[in-house]
Scaffold this motif. Structure first.
Motif, PDB file in Angstrom:
ATOM      1  N   THR A 214      24.365  62.575   9.314  1.00 41.84           N
ATOM      2  CA  THR A 214      25.960  61.474   9.097  1.00 41.84           C
ATOM      3  C   THR A 214      26.273  60.372   9.008  1.00 41.84           C
ATOM      4  OG1 THR A 214      25.272  61.120  11.314  1.00 41.84           O
ATOM      5  CG2 THR A 214      26.373  63.162  11.229  1.00 41.84           C
ATOM      6  N   ALA A 215      25.370  59.890   8.021  1.00 41.84           N
ATOM      7  CA  ALA A 215      25.587  58.191   6.858  1.00 41.84           C
ATOM      8  C   ALA A 215      26.515  57.788   7.360  1.00 41.84           C
ATOM      9  CB  ALA A 215      24.991  58.193   6.082  1.00 41.84           C
ATOM     10  N   GLN A 216      27.607  58.325   6.469  1.00 38.22           N
ATOM     11  CA  GLN A 216      29.378  58.109   6.419  1.00 38.22           C
ATOM     12  C   GLN A 216      29.941  58.677   7.431  1.00 38.22           C
ATOM     13  OE1 GLN A 216      29.569  57.895   1.474  1.00 38.22           O
ATOM     14  NE2 GLN A 216      28.659  59.867   2.104  1.00 38.22           N
ATOM     15  N   HIS A 217      29.600  58.889   8.632  1.00 40.25           N
ATOM     16  CA  HIS A 217      30.255  59.033   9.858  1.00 40.25           C
ATOM     17  C   HIS A 217      31.027  60.679   9.618  1.00 40.25           C
ATOM     18  CE1 HIS A 217      29.421  55.009  11.587  1.00 40.25           C
ATOM     19  NE2 HIS A 217      30.251  54.957  11.393  1.00 40.25           N
ATOM     20  N   THR A 218      30.801  61.117   8.504  1.00 37.47           N
ATOM     21  CA  THR A 218      30.424  62.609   8.338  1.00 37.47           C
ATOM     22  C   THR A 218      29.161  63.471   8.006  1.00 37.47           C
ATOM     23  OG1 THR A 218      32.250  63.991   7.454  1.00 37.47           O
ATOM     24  CG2 THR A 218      31.042  62.597   6.195  1.00 37.47           C
ATOM     25  N   LEU A 219      29.391  64.817   8.873  1.00 41.34           N
ATOM     26  CA  LEU A 219      27.950  65.951   8.075  1.00 41.34           C
ATOM     27  C   LEU A 219      28.588  66.173   6.543  1.00 41.34           C
ATOM     28  CD1 LEU A 219      29.052  68.245  11.358  1.00 41.34           C
ATOM     29  CD2 LEU A 219      26.841  67.107  10.949  1.00 41.34           C
ATOM     30  N   GLU A 220      27.252  66.148   6.041  1.00 43.45           N
ATOM     31  CA  GLU A 220      27.164  65.944   4.618  1.00 43.45           C
ATOM     32  C   GLU A 220      26.087  66.273   4.277  1.00 43.45           C
ATOM     33  OE1 GLU A 220      29.001  62.777   2.410  1.00 43.45           O
ATOM     34  OE2 GLU A 220      28.108  61.738   3.909  1.00 43.45           O
ATOM     35  N   ASP A 221      25.374  67.361   3.415  1.00 46.81           N
ATOM     36  CA  ASP A 221      23.794  67.136   3.120  1.00 46.81           C
ATOM     37  C   ASP A 221      23.355  66.015   1.889  1.00 46.81           C
ATOM     38  OD1 ASP A 221      21.598  67.659   0.894  1.00 46.81           O
ATOM     39  OD2 ASP A 221      22.553  70.254   1.564  1.00 46.81           O
ATOM     40  N   ILE A 222      22.117  65.724   2.828  1.00 46.68           N
ATOM     41  CA  ILE A 222      21.988  64.591   2.521  1.00 46.68           C
ATOM     42  C   ILE A 222      21.594  64.277   0.472  1.00 46.68           C
ATOM     43  CG2 ILE A 222      19.321  65.246   1.986  1.00 46.68           C
ATOM     44  CD1 ILE A 222      18.622  63.068   3.014  1.00 46.68           C
ATOM     45  N   GLN A 223      21.510  65.162  -0.577  1.00 44.40           N
ATOM     46  CA  GLN A 223      21.262  65.610  -1.507  1.00 44.40           C
ATOM     47  C   GLN A 223      23.023  65.129  -2.280  1.00 44.40           C
ATOM     48  OE1 GLN A 223      18.782  65.119  -1.626  1.00 44.40           O
ATOM     49  NE2 GLN A 223      18.993  66.501  -3.946  1.00 44.40           N
ATOM     50  N   ASP A 224      23.904  65.502  -1.375  1.00 47.01           N
ATOM     51  CA  ASP A 224      25.018  64.662  -1.570  1.00 47.01           C
ATOM     52  C   ASP A 224      26.103  63.542  -1.579  1.00 47.01           C
ATOM     53  OD1 ASP A 224      25.867  67.114  -2.631  1.00 47.01           O
ATOM     54  OD2 ASP A 224      26.676  67.896  -0.816  1.00 47.01           O
ATOM     55  N   VAL A 225      25.047  62.424  -0.548  1.00 44.14           N
ATOM     56  CA  VAL A 225      25.618  60.917   0.604  1.00 44.14           C
ATOM     57  C   VAL A 225      24.775  60.103  -1.363  1.00 44.14           C
ATOM     58  CG1 VAL A 225      25.167  59.364   1.954  1.00 44.14           C
ATOM     59  CG2 VAL A 225      25.114  61.795   2.299  1.00 44.14           C
ATOM     60  N   PRO A 226      25.715  59.614  -1.350  1.00 42.04           N
ATOM     61  CA  PRO A 226      25.535  58.198  -2.981  1.00 42.04           C
ATOM     62  C   PRO A 226      25.232  56.524  -2.308  1.00 42.04           C
ATOM     63  CG  PRO A 226      27.763  58.341  -2.161  1.00 42.04           C
ATOM     64  CD  PRO A 226      27.286  59.181  -1.407  1.00 42.04           C
ATOM     65  N   ILE A 227      23.923  56.978  -1.642  1.00 44.57           N
ATOM     66  CA  ILE A 227      22.728  55.657  -2.242  1.00 44.57           C
ATOM     67  C   ILE A 227      21.422  56.405  -1.263  1.00 44.57           C
ATOM     68  CG2 ILE A 227      24.904  54.941   0.098  1.00 44.57           C
ATOM     69  CD1 ILE A 227      23.646  55.451   2.522  1.00 44.57           C
ATOM     70  N   THR A 228      20.650  55.727  -1.179  1.00 42.79           N
ATOM     71  CA  THR A 228      19.154  55.253  -0.805  1.00 42.79           C
ATOM     72  C   THR A 228      19.050  55.774   0.932  1.00 42.79           C
ATOM     73  OG1 THR A 228      18.673  54.211  -2.667  1.00 42.79           O
ATOM     74  CG2 THR A 228      16.854  54.738  -0.789  1.00 42.79           C
ATOM     75  N   ILE A 229      18.269  57.038   1.207  1.00 45.02           N
ATOM     76  CA  ILE A 229      18.410  57.633   2.160  1.00 45.02           C
ATOM     77  C   ILE A 229      17.285  58.620   2.488  1.00 45.02           C
ATOM     78  CG2 ILE A 229      20.014  59.736   1.901  1.00 45.02           C
ATOM     79  CD1 ILE A 229      20.726  59.582   4.766  1.00 45.02           C
ATOM     80  N   GLN A 230      16.380  58.070   3.747  1.00 38.59           N
ATOM     81  CA  GLN A 230      15.550  58.929   3.984  1.00 38.59           C
ATOM     82  C   GLN A 230      15.859  59.745   5.666  1.00 38.59           C
ATOM     83  OE1 GLN A 230      11.457  56.581   2.887  1.00 38.59           O
ATOM     84  NE2 GLN A 230      13.074  54.788   2.937  1.00 38.59           N
ATOM     85  N   ALA A 231      15.465  60.555   5.646  1.00 35.94           N
ATOM     86  CA  ALA A 231      15.235  61.387   6.931  1.00 35.94           C
ATOM     87  C   ALA A 231      14.576  62.353   7.327  1.00 35.94           C
ATOM     88  CB  ALA A 231      16.732  62.760   6.361  1.00 35.94           C
ATOM     89  N   PHE A 232      13.542  62.149   8.432  1.00 36.59           N
ATOM     90  CA  PHE A 232      13.254  63.012   9.447  1.00 36.59           C
ATOM     91  C   PHE A 232      13.491  63.654  10.283  1.00 36.59           C
ATOM     92  CE2 PHE A 232      11.166  58.980   7.239  1.00 36.59           C
ATOM     93  CZ  PHE A 232       9.840  59.662   6.719  1.00 36.59           C
TER      94      PHE A 232
END
Length: 887
Positions: A68-86
């Motif tokens: 929810t990096a952009q305040h909406t549910l998204e597949d991490i592969q569709d988020v246009p920023i560098t993001i790491q998730a565990f």
């Protein structure tokens, strides 16, 4: 006006986002339902079963993770920023409970700390150094990496909250400026701790216990328990977690003496030594082995009420107590110049850091027509009590001033030279409240043109009472005063923080101050599918308005207190009553292109900022022939970051291989810097806005299913960080010689010396900016004896060398006469290794693990913060066992 957070939550007649899943259930956007394909972007690929062990379903693919990096549910592969998730499962598999455990798996992220809950997180090398904890609540700039517990901001100057990670849904690390959606403080990025939420339909829970041994240290043990219980199935459920983690100490406070030397204070001690006016002190009463144990204790209780198909309400109460005894630092060279062994220190007073917080958070969710709304709020109350040794300050001219009389180097120049005990310490009591409210509105995610917008309000308050307790000259009790007036040794009356508020006998200096801000903000972001499912453009901005303040007093000890009764007010305090406001816009834009369903490239432009602040006092310093050339400013402004980033996210071979990468160019402008140079710039730390920096870098993430059983996970970063301009400290005293010109000389007549530009030179490297970082993990899962799920896992993490301070600061290598807390040290590169092996059957699981198997003692923070070279080492090798039961 005080606002009760529970009342706010209950009375708020607002709505939220509703997310529908394949099974027909709905959950709020901030309360994601379990994802049937969810795995960890940087962790093992196979979807865990109900016991947290890999199952056969989807085992041959990497799967996906929803964020929810952009305040909406998204597949991490569709988020246009560098993001790491565990995911929570991966956090358990990697034995991650604290920030120290996590940092080794995060390329491009460093942690400078003095101990648990006493540090700053830095991303992509955006740092100007880190000082000690003394007065940090009053003087440290706000961090440029935001920390969130769910939707609540937990940022704090120089004291990032060390949230214990248990029963977590996932952890997200967002790199680069997040100023549009997350506001001030998320200038360089954000770390988001996202907890598991109640399940409305299923009774479930777990119990886990562990024991371990630290190389050269005390034993460790931990327990935690989780219970999810639907009170009204499908309508109302509660979830609770409780934990206790004891980490044995491993630093030995070895017996030592403190012998005053003629060279102390730049030679000012020589008359006292010659006159026999000194004595030898020792630390025998506090010397002990394993003196830095740490305990985490806490609980979290949450309740989820599904009001109807369109509305639900979540409330959560969190509590944590962090009790860290001793110090986390070691000394290569002891207080009396003796060479110390590995993980040893010579401290003279009891030391501790007690840090506890409570947090109430609530989220009301709903749907009105096609529009989704979410209102979320929180109220955090944090209390910190810390005491640390400051005895080595006694070797400086400043320390001697408060402990010696009889010459001009001491507080009183009359009588026979004498020095009292060198033992000193500081004690800090901090209370803080943090309240936030956010309302978000969004259109459906399947619209070609989508909008999200919101309003934000924040009220952040810090109350800091900081005492420096190193005045050992006797106070002016009636007996001591009578003796002094009769020709005996002088006495010094106790300091007063304000008229009538008398400090203890040994308190020489400190502050009683309040600091904080109120923020109002409005933000919006629009996305348009230029070509549906192929090409999307997004643009957004945030308007912010800050009202910032700092009030209270800074108090100190002067010669006016010599030989006067205790309780005599001599005006030894400076009143702070500072206020400022500032506002502006921070924006972002990106273009996302799905070249194919499994290949996405993006360009992102984003801006970030962090709040400004105040200095405690404004005094005239940098004197030349007795005339001041610089007046320390009362305030400093926000600094800003602009990021341009190109990236790609891809999967290959039927989702068996993942490769993500990003290239970025960041410009950090008007950067906040702190100075402490007692010999030239006064005896208190102050901050100013200074140079600009440029950071250009590359980050890669790789993950693969080599076979159905073997996974490999790796990530790394390469940075080129440089200062791009070189401002100078300008003479700002009207009427003085050289007004409006760069300060180049200081000192008295006959002893004038050149003044080095404190802002540094073009091309110099910023602090905590390693050129390279990387990690690699292998995991193998298999079935043993037909019905046992087994695994082994090994990993390595590398961090390149870095400096603890900017290049302008004095080199600390080989320096023994330390007069500043800002010496610059090179922290060497290091590699750590970890491994684990385990087995599970039915509801039970068991594992054996080891961390820092090479037993590295590399320093993660080298400093002169206590007027002696100190190093905070990596936690030594730990070998442990864990046993868990889930239902």
């Amino acid at each position: 006006m005080k606002i009760n957070p529970i009342t706010c939550a209950v009375l708020a007649a607002l709505a939220v986002t509703r997310v529908s899943y394949a099974d027909g259930t709905t959950q709020p956007a901030s309360v994601p339902a379990p994802q049937t394909t969810q795995t960890n972007q940087t962790g093992p690929s196979a979807q865990p079963d109900s016991n947290g062990q890999p199952s056969s379903a989807g085992a041959s693919t990497l799967g996906a993770i929803t964020v929810t990096a952009q305040h909406t549910l998204e597949d991490i592969q569709d988020v246009p920023i560098t993001i790491q998730a565990f995911t929570g499962t991966t956090l358990q598999q990697l034995n991650i409970q604290t920030a120290n455990d996590l940092i080794k798996y995060l390329p491009n992220v460093t942690l400078a700390e003095n101990g648990p809950g006493q540090g700053n997180i830095y991303m992509r090398g955006l740092s100007t150094g880190f000082l000690g904890n003394q007065s940090s609540a009053s003087i440290a700039p706000f961090p440029n990496v935001a920390v969130y517990l769910d939707d609540q901001s937990m940022q704090f100057p120089a004291r990032n909250l060390d949230i214990y990670m248990v029963d977590m849904e996932r952890l997200e690390v967002l790199e680069g400026p997040q100023g549009t959606l997350f506001g001030g403080g998320a200038e360089a990025g954000a770390v988001r701790y996202i907890t598991n939420k109640p399940n409305l339909d299923k009774v479930s829970g777990s119990v886990e216990a562990g024991v371990s041994a630290t190389d050269g240290g005390g034993p460790n043990n931990s327990t935690n328990a989780v219970l999810n219980f639907p009170i009204i199935p499908g309508t109302l459920a509660v979830r609770g977690v409780i934990y206790n983690d004891h980490q044995g100490g491993y630093i030995d406070n070895v017996p030592s003496t403190f012998t005053r030397e003629p060279t102390d204070g730049g030679g000012a001690m020589a008359p006292y030594v010659a006159a026999g006016g000194t004595s030898v002190s020792n630390n025998y009463s506090v010397a002990k082995n394993d003196w830095n144990p740490v305990d985490y204790q806490g609980a979290r209780l949450s309740a989820l009420w599904k009001i109807n198909d369109d509305w639900n309400f979540l409330i959560a109460e969190s509590y944590q107590n962090l009790d860290a005894n001793g110090q986390s630092s070691t000394y290569p060279i002891g207080t009396d110049g003796q060479k110390l062994g590995t993980d040893q220190i010579t401290a003279f007073v009891p030391a501790w850091n007690d840090d506890h917080f409570t947090n109430t958070a609530w989220t009301l969710n709903g749907q009105i027509g096609d529009l989704s709304l979410v209102y979320t709020g929180g109220y955090t109350n944090r209390h910190i009590s810390e005491q640390q040794d400051y005895t080595n300050y006694s070797r400086s001219a400043g320390g001697m001033y408060y402990q010696c009389t009889g010459t001009s180097a001491g507080l009183a120049s009359t009588g026979k030279p004498i020095c009292y005990s060198p033992t000193g310490y500081w004690n800090d009591h901090v209370n803080s409240t943090h309240q936030s409210h956010e309302l978000r509105l969004s259109t459906p995610e399947d619209y070609r043109f989508r909008v999200i917008g919101g309003l934000y309000y924040e009220d952040f308050n810090i109350d800091d009472h900081m005492d420096f307790n190193y005045k050992t000259i006797p106070s002016c009790t009636p007996g001591n005063l009578a003796s002094a007036l009769a020709g005996g040794y002088p006495c010094v009356a106790n300091a007063e923080s304000s008229p009538g508020v008398v400090m203890p006998d040994n308190t020489a200096f400190g502050e009683v101050e309040q600091r904080g801000y109120k923020q109002e903000a409005a933000f919006g972001s629009m996305s348009y599918d230029i070509i549906p499912d192929v090409l999307t453009a997004t643009a957004g901005t945030r308007y912010y308005h800050y009202s910032e303040w700092q009030t209270g007093t800074e108090f100190y000890t002067t010669s006016a207190q010599v030989n006067v009764p205790n309780g005599t007010y001599v005006g030894n305090d400076t009143v702070m009553n500072y206020h400022q406001t500032y506002h502006g816009f921070k924006s972002r834009a990106n273009l996302l292109w799905h070249i194919s369903p499994n290949t996405m490239v993006y360009y992102t432009f984003s801006q970030g900022f962090r709040p400004g602040g105040f200095n405690r006092t404004s005094s005239d310093v940098a004197k030349l022939d007795g005339e001041a050339q610089y007046k320390k400013p009362i305030s400093y402004a926000p600094d800003t970051l602009t990021n341009n980033e190109l990236g790609f996210k891809t999967t290959f071979f039927d989702d068996r291989v993942l490769l993500n990468g990003s290239l970025y160019d960041m410009r950090w402008d008007n950067v906040q810097m702190q100075f402490f140079n007692p010999l030239v710039l006064g005896n208190t730390t102050f901050a100013v806005n200074g140079p600009n920096y440029k950071v250009q870098g590359l980050e890669l993430q790789f993950q693969a299913k080599i076979t159905d059983n073997l996974s490999v996970i790796s990530s790394g970063s390469l940075n080129h960080s440089r200062q791009t301009n070189s401002p100078c400290l300008v003479n700002n005293i009207p009427g003085s010689a050289g007004f409006n010109e760069c300060i180049v000389e200081t000192g008295a007549a006959g002893a004038v010396t050149s003044f080095a530009n404190p802002f540094g030179e073009v091309g110099s490297v910023p602090a905590f900016s390693p050129r390279s970082q990387a990690n690699l993990r292998l995991r193998y899962d298999w079935t043993l004896l037909g019905n046992y799920n087994a695994f082994w896992q090994i990993g390595a993490s590398y961090t390149g060398s870095m400096y603890n301070q900017p290049a302008t600061y004095p080199n600390g290598e080989g320096v023994t006469d330390i007069t500043t807390v800002e010496l610059r040290y090179l922290q060497g590169a290091y590699t750590t290794y970890d491994a684990s092996i385990g087995v599970a059957k039915d509801s039970w699981n068991f594992s054996l693990y080891g961390t820092n198997l090479g037993n590295s003692h590399a320093s993660v923070f080298t400093s002169s913060a206590q007027f002696i070279e100190s190093e905070v080492p990596i936690h030594p090798r730990v070998i442990g066992l864990k046993l868990g039961f889930k239902f």
